[in-house]
Design a protein around this motif. Structure first.
Motif, PDB file in Angstrom:
ATOM      1  N   UNK A  76       2.355  76.620 109.592  1.00  0.00           N
ATOM      2  CA  UNK A  76       2.945  78.045 109.348  1.00  0.00           C
ATOM      3  C   UNK A  76       3.466  78.593 110.629  1.00  0.00           C
ATOM      4  N   UNK A  77       2.586  78.798 111.497  1.00  0.00           N
ATOM      5  CA  UNK A  77       2.786  79.298 112.673  1.00  0.00           C
ATOM      6  C   UNK A  77       4.218  78.802 113.418  1.00  0.00           C
ATOM      7  N   UNK A  78       4.744  79.688 114.310  1.00  0.00           N
ATOM      8  CA  UNK A  78       5.941  79.011 114.944  1.00  0.00           C
ATOM      9  C   UNK A  78       5.372  78.380 116.473  1.00  0.00           C
ATOM     10  N   UNK A  79       5.712  76.980 116.401  1.00  0.00           N
ATOM     11  CA  UNK A  79       5.233  76.568 117.711  1.00  0.00           C
ATOM     12  C   UNK A  79       6.461  76.608 118.925  1.00  0.00           C
ATOM     13  N   UNK A  80       6.383  77.948 119.618  1.00  0.00           N
ATOM     14  CA  UNK A  80       7.663  78.182 120.150  1.00  0.00           C
ATOM     15  C   UNK A  80       7.451  77.583 121.720  1.00  0.00           C
ATOM     16  N   UNK A 126      12.804  71.274 133.520  1.00  0.00           N
ATOM     17  CA  UNK A 126      14.090  71.648 134.286  1.00  0.00           C
ATOM     18  C   UNK A 126      13.914  71.930 135.772  1.00  0.00           C
ATOM     19  N   UNK A 127      12.940  72.792 136.151  1.00  0.00           N
ATOM     20  CA  UNK A 127      12.824  73.163 137.402  1.00  0.00           C
ATOM     21  C   UNK A 127      12.354  72.004 138.206  1.00  0.00           C
ATOM     22  N   UNK A 128      11.413  71.108 137.792  1.00  0.00           N
ATOM     23  CA  UNK A 128      11.021  69.958 138.484  1.00  0.00           C
ATOM     24  C   UNK A 128      12.023  68.770 138.443  1.00  0.00           C
ATOM     25  N   UNK A 129      13.164  69.093 137.871  1.00  0.00           N
ATOM     26  CA  UNK A 129      14.318  68.076 137.971  1.00  0.00           C
ATOM     27  C   UNK A 129      14.188  67.055 136.954  1.00  0.00           C
ATOM     28  N   UNK A 130      13.106  67.058 135.905  1.00  0.00           N
ATOM     29  CA  UNK A 130      13.309  66.016 134.892  1.00  0.00           C
ATOM     30  C   UNK A 130      13.652  66.991 133.698  1.00  0.00           C
ATOM     31  N   UNK A 131      13.735  66.266 132.507  1.00  0.00           N
ATOM     32  CA  UNK A 131      14.124  66.685 131.223  1.00  0.00           C
ATOM     33  C   UNK A 131      13.212  65.930 130.072  1.00  0.00           C
ATOM     34  N   UNK A 132      13.188  66.510 129.032  1.00  0.00           N
ATOM     35  CA  UNK A 132      12.513  65.729 128.013  1.00  0.00           C
ATOM     36  C   UNK A 132      13.552  64.782 127.247  1.00  0.00           C
ATOM     37  N   UNK A 133      12.930  63.659 126.713  1.00  0.00           N
ATOM     38  CA  UNK A 133      13.955  62.634 126.302  1.00  0.00           C
ATOM     39  C   UNK A 133      14.613  63.006 124.913  1.00  0.00           C
ATOM     40  N   UNK A 134      15.649  62.317 124.669  1.00  0.00           N
ATOM     41  CA  UNK A 134      16.657  62.540 123.703  1.00  0.00           C
ATOM     42  C   UNK A 134      15.859  62.718 122.272  1.00  0.00           C
ATOM     43  N   UNK A 135      14.784  62.009 122.074  1.00  0.00           N
ATOM     44  CA  UNK A 135      14.081  62.039 120.759  1.00  0.00           C
ATOM     45  C   UNK A 135      13.287  63.299 120.607  1.00  0.00           C
ATOM     46  N   UNK A 136      12.691  63.633 121.776  1.00  0.00           N
ATOM     47  CA  UNK A 136      12.039  65.024 121.806  1.00  0.00           C
ATOM     48  C   UNK A 136      12.910  66.075 121.439  1.00  0.00           C
ATOM     49  N   UNK A 137      14.294  65.932 122.211  1.00  0.00           N
ATOM     50  CA  UNK A 137      15.126  67.212 121.968  1.00  0.00           C
ATOM     51  C   UNK A 137      15.516  67.155 120.249  1.00  0.00           C
ATOM     52  N   UNK A 138      15.816  65.820 119.890  1.00  0.00           N
ATOM     53  CA  UNK A 138      16.479  65.976 118.463  1.00  0.00           C
ATOM     54  C   UNK A 138      15.270  66.433 117.497  1.00  0.00           C
ATOM     55  N   UNK A 139      13.753  66.281 117.910  1.00  0.00           N
ATOM     56  CA  UNK A 139      13.054  66.598 116.984  1.00  0.00           C
ATOM     57  C   UNK A 139      12.715  68.271 117.223  1.00  0.00           C
ATOM     58  N   UNK A 140      12.849  68.605 118.421  1.00  0.00           N
ATOM     59  CA  UNK A 140      12.695  70.082 118.525  1.00  0.00           C
ATOM     60  C   UNK A 140      13.871  70.850 117.932  1.00  0.00           C
ATOM     61  N   UNK A 141      15.292  70.341 118.114  1.00  0.00           N
ATOM     62  CA  UNK A 141      16.341  71.073 117.246  1.00  0.00           C
ATOM     63  C   UNK A 141      15.999  70.955 115.692  1.00  0.00           C
ATOM     64  N   UNK A 142      15.682  69.816 115.297  1.00  0.00           N
ATOM     65  CA  UNK A 142      15.206  69.907 113.711  1.00  0.00           C
ATOM     66  C   UNK A 142      14.150  70.832 113.401  1.00  0.00           C
ATOM     67  N   UNK A 143      13.144  70.680 114.235  1.00  0.00           N
ATOM     68  CA  UNK A 143      12.042  71.841 113.977  1.00  0.00           C
ATOM     69  C   UNK A 143      12.604  72.959 113.945  1.00  0.00           C
ATOM     70  N   UNK A 144      13.454  73.527 115.107  1.00  0.00           N
ATOM     71  CA  UNK A 144      13.731  74.904 115.061  1.00  0.00           C
ATOM     72  C   UNK A 144      14.752  75.140 113.942  1.00  0.00           C
ATOM     73  N   UNK A 145      15.581  74.193 113.296  1.00  0.00           N
ATOM     74  CA  UNK A 145      16.680  74.465 112.166  1.00  0.00           C
ATOM     75  C   UNK A 145      15.676  74.752 111.112  1.00  0.00           C
ATOM     76  N   UNK A 146      14.778  73.654 110.789  1.00  0.00           N
ATOM     77  CA  UNK A 146      14.098  73.801 109.460  1.00  0.00           C
ATOM     78  C   UNK A 146      13.260  75.044 109.439  1.00  0.00           C
ATOM     79  N   UNK A 147      12.529  75.748 110.580  1.00  0.00           N
ATOM     80  CA  UNK A 147      11.780  76.849 110.739  1.00  0.00           C
ATOM     81  C   UNK A 147      12.586  77.901 110.312  1.00  0.00           C
ATOM     82  N   UNK A 148      13.667  77.960 111.252  1.00  0.00           N
ATOM     83  CA  UNK A 148      14.737  79.108 110.930  1.00  0.00           C
ATOM     84  C   UNK A 148      15.138  79.168 109.640  1.00  0.00           C
TER      85      UNK A 148
END
Lengths: 256, 321
Positions: A204-208, A217-239
């Protein structure tokens, strides 16, 4: 888009765009982001890394501040000043009103974030850095987090005062950023009922923290596409869930 | 089909931590015919605004039915036919009148080209020409009220619901509003307006509904209500000695050389008039004095008892005893 939602969204955007406080917060956001140059002078290590780290944190902080302060007043002010009477007596459904308000503030935050991001990119370039697409990804994730925050503050604004809405929203924001400690907390619980309750609360609580990719980003790396897709879905569903709840509450409201 | 029909509308509010319940509307029944001006009259706190808000779906009724032109009033379709001016309206003060009206047209999905023409015409019609681009925070109360009327008319509604439309208007504004309401009726619009100011009602309405304590106490054509309500008869005469007049009718007043007698019934009038003429007097006038809306209203407030007959002549002299 539905004309009622569009009309209310455009008007909400216009309200923010004519609010001096909005510009003041954007200005301070930019100012603090640029002051990262000073911090980089005072810190040992990779100056560009410090510059990005501090600058992005400043933009994040001020964007969240704008989203919360605008969001907690979004519905409350309409009801308190009775401007809502002339709107809801027209052929506007209550869910259209809530969605219009949400989209209006989302548009406002997009404009504020775009302005801050543009200045920050220019600043990085001026300081000898190059264009880093990962920073763009950071801003996209931040925008997604802002959508969740707007939905949280809008939900509280639909039934309580700005002070209480502020307390609730900030509390959820802070909890949402320490969710990485939640599993350790759950492990401490012994009673089965508490374990079930904590499991429910976890969802129930938002995992921000999921939206915060600053360190990568600062260290010059980035999460993988799957992680990003999951995060986008999570944000959309939660919102969407928060907005649905806000609509349910607002439908039951009466305007005396 | 009725322009507005309310049947058995009930509404209560809870307070004191939901312990006490206050019945605000105790079963409102009223109907408004198409093309008429209907006055919804009642003192403050009688339930006028609550009724209007239930009609518009801004409050949920506990019981009862409300329909606009045969459709449930709170439906989106019904609201397309309604224009509403809230009591003491407040609009976004960071907008100008033109911008607010444009916003209102967007809620009705009125195309931009049509909207611009409609906005210009309405601004002129409510007397805001020259101020349409001024921010609303600089508007006076009367100007806000005029804008409120404009936004209520933006969809060219069949039914206009105006909640206390005269409040905040100066005498010029009140006259302008009366003219506007009459012109709307000429266009075939139905106007339902609430007020606690009797003069507004008396000057304008075709029919009136009097609400007191959450119930409709009287409803009907104002002209019929007044017609049926002769309170007493006033006989004005002269050329008769006060002593002789006192023998005919003990109580009378005198003014400007005339004697004024107040008589309760038509039968008394015949007898008294004959006696005066028989004694050489002259009848100047016989006037049936009817109740005004104010009298009717106060009579209802007093529980339906007719007010005591009092002379309206403002006479100075005293009657012979």
């Amino acid at each position: 888009m539905n004309p009622g939602i569009r009309g209310i969204a455009v008007n909400t955007f216009r309200e923010s765009a004519r609010n001096k406080m909005f510009y003041l917060l954007v200005f301070f956001g930019v100012l603090f982001a640029l002051s990262s140059r000073l911090v980089s002078f005072l810190t040992l290590g990779d100056a560009m890394k410090v510059l990005k780290d501090t600058g992005l944190a400043a933009i994040n902080f001020f964007c969240v501040l704008i989203a919360i302060f605008t969001g907690i007043n979004l519905v409350y002010k309409e009801v308190e000043k009775k401007t809502v009477l002339a709107i809801l007596s027209k052929p506007v459904r209550r869910d259209e009103f809530i969605l219009g308000k949400f989209l209006g503030l989302a548009l406002t935050m997009l404009a504020a974030l775009a302005a801050m991001a543009a200045i920050f990119f220019a600043f990085i370039l001026l300081n000898g850095g190059g264009f880093d697409w990962r920073i763009l990804l950071y801003f996209a994730m931040l925008f997604l987090e802002l959508l969740v925050i707007i939905a949280v503050s809008l939900l509280f604004s639909a039934f309580t005062t700005p002070i209480l809405a502020f307390i609730f929203t900030v509390s959820l924001y802070l909890i949402g950023h320490v969710m990485w400690t939640y599993n350790e907390f759950k492990a401490l619980l012994r009673a089965p009922a508490m374990k079930v309750l904590s499991e429910i609360l976890y969802y129930l609580l938002p995992n921000l923290d999921k939206f915060n990719i600053k360190n990568e980003v600062v260290l010059g790396t980035a999460p993988g596409a799957a992680t990003i897709l999951y995060t986008v879905l999570y944000g959309a569903v939660y919102t969407a869930a928060l907005l649905a709840l806000a609509v349910l509450i607002f439908r039951r409201r009466e305007f005396q | 089909m009725k322009a507005l029909e309310i049947k058995g509308l009930k509404k209560s509010f809870r307070s004191n931590f939901l312990i006490r319940r206050y019945d605000i509307l105790k079963g409102i029944d009223l109907d408004v015919e198409p093309g008429e001006i209907y006055g919804f009259l009642g003192p403050n706190g009688a339930g006028k605004t609550t009724t209007i808000k239930c009609v518009l779906g801004l409050l949920r009724a506990d019981a009862g039915e409300v329909s606009v032109a045969g459709q449930p009033a709170a439906s989106v379709e019904a609201r397309r036919r309604i224009g509403f001016l809230p009591e003491n309206p407040f609009f976004y003060d960071y907008l100008s009148a033109r911008e607010y009206l444009r916003f209102a047209t967007s809620l009705f999905a009125i195309p931009q080209a049509e909207a611009d023409g409609r906005i210009a015409a309405l601004i002129h019609r409510v007397g805001l020409s020259g101020h349409e681009d001024l921010k609303l925070r600089k508007y006076s109360k009367g100007m806000i009220q005029r804008l409120g009327l404009a936004q209520a008319m933006i969809n060219d509604p069949e039914l206009l619901i105006l909640d206390e439309p005269f409040s905040g208007l100066d005498p010029v504004g009140r006259k302008d509003l009366r003219t506007l309401i009459f012109s709307l009726r000429e266009q075939g619009k139905t106007i339902f307006f609430s007020s606690h100011i009797l003069q507004d009602m008396e000057l304008m309405v075709d029919r009136v509904g009097i609400i007191l304590g959450g119930t409709i106490r009287r409803q009907g054509r104002l002209s019929e209500m007044v017609e049926r309500s002769t309170q007493y008869y006033e006989v004005v005469c002269d050329r008769i000695a006060p002593r002789e007049l006192a023998q005919i009718q003990g109580d009378f007043a005198s003014r400007d050389g005339h004697f004024i007698l107040t008589l309760p019934s038509e039968g008394d009038v015949n007898l008294v008039v004959e006696s005066i003429i028989h004694n050489g007097g002259r009848i100047v006038a016989v006037t049936p004095v009817k109740m005004t809306l104010e009298d009717i209203f106060f009579s209802e407030m007093a529980g339906g008892a007719p007010p005591a007959p009092t002379s309206r002549s403002g006479e100075t002299g005293g009657g012979a005893r």
